[in-house]
Design a protein around this motif. Structure first.
Motif, PDB file in Angstrom:
ATOM      1  N   ASN A  77       2.590  14.693 -12.552  1.00  0.00           N
ATOM      2  CA  ASN A  77       1.234  14.710 -12.009  1.00  0.00           C
ATOM      3  C   ASN A  77       0.900  13.452 -11.202  1.00  0.00           C
ATOM      4  O   ASN A  77      -0.056  13.445 -10.439  1.00  0.00           O
ATOM      5  N   LEU A  78       1.670  12.375 -11.324  1.00  0.00           N
ATOM      6  CA  LEU A  78       1.430  11.145 -10.561  1.00  0.00           C
ATOM      7  C   LEU A  78       2.467  10.903  -9.471  1.00  0.00           C
ATOM      8  O   LEU A  78       2.302   9.993  -8.659  1.00  0.00           O
ATOM      9  N   ARG A  79       3.508  11.692  -9.442  1.00  0.00           N
ATOM     10  CA  ARG A  79       4.638  11.442  -8.548  1.00  0.00           C
ATOM     11  C   ARG A  79       4.229  11.396  -7.081  1.00  0.00           C
ATOM     12  O   ARG A  79       4.584  10.468  -6.355  1.00  0.00           O
ATOM     13  N   GLY A  80       3.490  12.350  -6.628  1.00  0.00           N
ATOM     14  CA  GLY A  80       3.089  12.393  -5.220  1.00  0.00           C
ATOM     15  C   GLY A  80       2.230  11.205  -4.823  1.00  0.00           C
ATOM     16  O   GLY A  80       2.406  10.633  -3.743  1.00  0.00           O
ATOM     17  N   MET A  81       1.304  10.828  -5.688  1.00  0.00           N
ATOM     18  CA  MET A  81       0.427   9.703  -5.381  1.00  0.00           C
ATOM     19  C   MET A  81       1.220   8.392  -5.324  1.00  0.00           C
ATOM     20  O   MET A  81       1.006   7.572  -4.431  1.00  0.00           O
ATOM     21  N   LEU A  82       2.144   8.194  -6.249  1.00  0.00           N
ATOM     22  CA  LEU A  82       2.895   6.948  -6.278  1.00  0.00           C
ATOM     23  C   LEU A  82       3.865   6.820  -5.107  1.00  0.00           C
ATOM     24  O   LEU A  82       3.947   5.774  -4.471  1.00  0.00           O
ATOM     25  N   VAL A  83       4.589   7.878  -4.812  1.00  0.00           N
ATOM     26  CA  VAL A  83       5.530   7.825  -3.693  1.00  0.00           C
ATOM     27  C   VAL A  83       4.767   7.761  -2.373  1.00  0.00           C
ATOM     28  O   VAL A  83       5.123   6.990  -1.476  1.00  0.00           O
ATOM     29  N   GLY A  84       3.709   8.549  -2.245  1.00  0.00           N
ATOM     30  CA  GLY A  84       2.891   8.482  -1.033  1.00  0.00           C
ATOM     31  C   GLY A  84       2.204   7.143  -0.871  1.00  0.00           C
ATOM     32  O   GLY A  84       2.081   6.620   0.236  1.00  0.00           O
ATOM     33  N   GLY A  85       1.768   6.573  -1.992  1.00  0.00           N
ATOM     34  CA  GLY A  85       1.134   5.258  -1.949  1.00  0.00           C
ATOM     35  C   GLY A  85       2.101   4.181  -1.496  1.00  0.00           C
ATOM     36  O   GLY A  85       1.734   3.272  -0.745  1.00  0.00           O
ATOM     37  N   PHE A  86       3.355   4.284  -1.918  1.00  0.00           N
ATOM     38  CA  PHE A  86       4.372   3.324  -1.466  1.00  0.00           C
ATOM     39  C   PHE A  86       4.506   3.375   0.049  1.00  0.00           C
ATOM     40  O   PHE A  86       4.481   2.338   0.722  1.00  0.00           O
ATOM     41  N   GLN A  87       4.631   4.575   0.595  1.00  0.00           N
ATOM     42  CA  GLN A  87       4.787   4.711   2.039  1.00  0.00           C
ATOM     43  C   GLN A  87       3.521   4.279   2.782  1.00  0.00           C
ATOM     44  O   GLN A  87       3.599   3.663   3.847  1.00  0.00           O
ATOM     45  N   LEU A  88       2.370   4.579   2.214  1.00  0.00           N
ATOM     46  CA  LEU A  88       1.107   4.183   2.835  1.00  0.00           C
ATOM     47  C   LEU A  88       0.975   2.664   2.886  1.00  0.00           C
ATOM     48  O   LEU A  88       0.634   2.095   3.933  1.00  0.00           O
ATOM     49  N   PHE A  89       1.257   1.995   1.792  1.00  0.00           N
ATOM     50  CA  PHE A  89       1.142   0.538   1.768  1.00  0.00           C
ATOM     51  C   PHE A  89       2.234  -0.133   2.599  1.00  0.00           C
ATOM     52  O   PHE A  89       2.003  -1.193   3.173  1.00  0.00           O
ATOM     53  N   LEU A  90       3.400   0.471   2.680  1.00  0.00           N
ATOM     54  CA  LEU A  90       4.452  -0.065   3.529  1.00  0.00           C
ATOM     55  C   LEU A  90       4.029  -0.010   5.000  1.00  0.00           C
ATOM     56  O   LEU A  90       4.130  -1.002   5.722  1.00  0.00           O
ATOM     57  N   GLY A  91       3.531   1.125   5.419  1.00  0.00           N
ATOM     58  CA  GLY A  91       3.058   1.257   6.801  1.00  0.00           C
ATOM     59  C   GLY A  91       1.844   0.392   7.078  1.00  0.00           C
ATOM     60  O   GLY A  91       1.727  -0.224   8.143  1.00  0.00           O
ATOM     61  N   GLY A  92       0.925   0.318   6.118  1.00  0.00           N
ATOM     62  CA  GLY A  92      -0.259  -0.533   6.279  1.00  0.00           C
ATOM     63  C   GLY A  92       0.102  -2.004   6.363  1.00  0.00           C
ATOM     64  O   GLY A  92      -0.492  -2.765   7.137  1.00  0.00           O
ATOM     65  N   GLY A  93       1.101  -2.427   5.585  1.00  0.00           N
ATOM     66  CA  GLY A  93       1.548  -3.814   5.645  1.00  0.00           C
ATOM     67  C   GLY A  93       2.176  -4.150   6.982  1.00  0.00           C
ATOM     68  O   GLY A  93       1.936  -5.226   7.551  1.00  0.00           O
ATOM     69  N   MET A  94       2.970  -3.224   7.519  1.00  0.00           N
ATOM     70  CA  MET A  94       3.564  -3.459   8.838  1.00  0.00           C
ATOM     71  C   MET A  94       2.494  -3.516   9.913  1.00  0.00           C
ATOM     72  O   MET A  94       2.556  -4.352  10.821  1.00  0.00           O
ATOM     73  N   LEU A  95       1.499  -2.649   9.815  1.00  0.00           N
ATOM     74  CA  LEU A  95       0.394  -2.670  10.772  1.00  0.00           C
ATOM     75  C   LEU A  95      -0.358  -3.989  10.690  1.00  0.00           C
ATOM     76  O   LEU A  95      -0.682  -4.596  11.728  1.00  0.00           O
ATOM     77  N   LEU A  96      -0.623  -4.467   9.499  1.00  0.00           N
ATOM     78  CA  LEU A  96      -1.337  -5.727   9.318  1.00  0.00           C
ATOM     79  C   LEU A  96      -0.546  -6.905   9.888  1.00  0.00           C
ATOM     80  O   LEU A  96      -1.106  -7.757  10.601  1.00  0.00           O
ATOM     81  N   VAL A  97       0.749  -6.952   9.609  1.00  0.00           N
ATOM     82  CA  VAL A  97       1.573  -8.050  10.124  1.00  0.00           C
ATOM     83  C   VAL A  97       1.630  -8.020  11.644  1.00  0.00           C
ATOM     84  O   VAL A  97       1.504  -9.051  12.306  1.00  0.00           O
ATOM     85  N   ASN A  98       1.783  -6.840  12.215  1.00  0.00           N
ATOM     86  CA  ASN A  98       1.818  -6.747  13.675  1.00  0.00           C
ATOM     87  C   ASN A  98       0.474  -7.097  14.291  1.00  0.00           C
ATOM     88  O   ASN A  98       0.416  -7.739  15.342  1.00  0.00           O
ATOM     89  N   ALA A  99      -0.624  -6.704  13.651  1.00  0.00           N
ATOM     90  CA  ALA A  99      -1.954  -7.030  14.175  1.00  0.00           C
ATOM     91  C   ALA A  99      -2.209  -8.545  14.087  1.00  0.00           C
ATOM     92  O   ALA A  99      -2.746  -9.143  15.022  1.00  0.00           O
ATOM     93  N   LEU A 100      -1.798  -9.168  13.002  1.00  0.00           N
ATOM     94  CA  LEU A 100      -1.967 -10.610  12.878  1.00  0.00           C
ATOM     95  C   LEU A 100      -1.074 -11.355  13.855  1.00  0.00           C
ATOM     96  O   LEU A 100      -1.462 -12.386  14.401  1.00  0.00           O
ATOM     97  N   GLY A 101       0.123 -10.848  14.090  1.00  0.00           N
ATOM     98  CA  GLY A 101       1.009 -11.461  15.059  1.00  0.00           C
ATOM     99  C   GLY A 101       0.457 -11.355  16.474  1.00  0.00           C
ATOM    100  O   GLY A 101       0.640 -12.247  17.300  1.00  0.00           O
ATOM    101  N   TRP A 102      -0.218 -10.267  16.766  1.00  0.00           N
ATOM    102  CA  TRP A 102      -0.828 -10.084  18.081  1.00  0.00           C
ATOM    103  C   TRP A 102      -2.015 -11.025  18.274  1.00  0.00           C
ATOM    104  O   TRP A 102      -2.228 -11.528  19.363  1.00  0.00           O
ATOM    105  N   CYS A 103      -2.751 -11.279  17.202  1.00  0.00           N
ATOM    106  CA  CYS A 103      -3.946 -12.144  17.284  1.00  0.00           C
ATOM    107  C   CYS A 103      -3.591 -13.618  17.400  1.00  0.00           C
ATOM    108  O   CYS A 103      -4.371 -14.383  17.965  1.00  0.00           O
ATOM    109  N   ILE A 104      -2.465 -14.002  16.860  1.00  0.00           N
ATOM    110  CA  ILE A 104      -2.132 -15.438  16.840  1.00  0.00           C
ATOM    111  C   ILE A 104      -1.475 -15.879  18.102  1.00  0.00           C
ATOM    112  O   ILE A 104      -0.831 -15.408  18.829  1.00  0.00           O
TER     113      ILE A 104
END
Length: 104
Positions: A77-104
């Motif tokens: 019952n938690l499998r989809g949320m945990l695996v999807g959450g991993f991919q979501l946070f991985l993509g969100g982290g890459m977006l954040l790093v690229n956005a901060l790199g663009w700003c600096i």
């Protein structure tokens, strides 16, 4: 980094299939450690490129082996949320790093 990630997936697939999920995740440490060590020493541009490629290999390995490991350990019952959450946070982290790199 993206070039290295292309090679990290098949390496992790081999490790997951032959040595298990947990050991494959532990082996992700090696290219990440060596890559970031090379980047931090930074003697010349070739060292930077090699470090980036190795960190890409490690990232590709983590991107394949971690969701498999999470899916095997979590309840159904938690499998989809945990695996999807991993991919979501991985993509969100890459977006954040690229956005901060663009700003600096």
């Amino acid at each position: 980094m993206a070039i290295g990630a292309i090679f990290g997936g098949p390496i992790a697939g081999f490790l997951v299939g032959n040595y298990g999920r947990k050991l494959a995740m532990m082996m992700c440490f090696l290219p990440l450690f060596v890559g970031y060590s090379l980047i931090s020493s930074l003697d010349n541009i070739a060292t930077l490129y090699l470090g980036r490629i190795l960190t890409g290999v490690g990232t590709g390995m983590v991107s394949l082996s971690t969701p498999v490991y999470i899916a095997e350990l979590s309840s159904s019952n938690l499998r989809g949320m945990l695996v999807g959450g991993f991919q979501l946070f991985l993509g969100g982290g890459m977006l954040l790093v690229n956005a901060l790199g663009w700003c600096i």
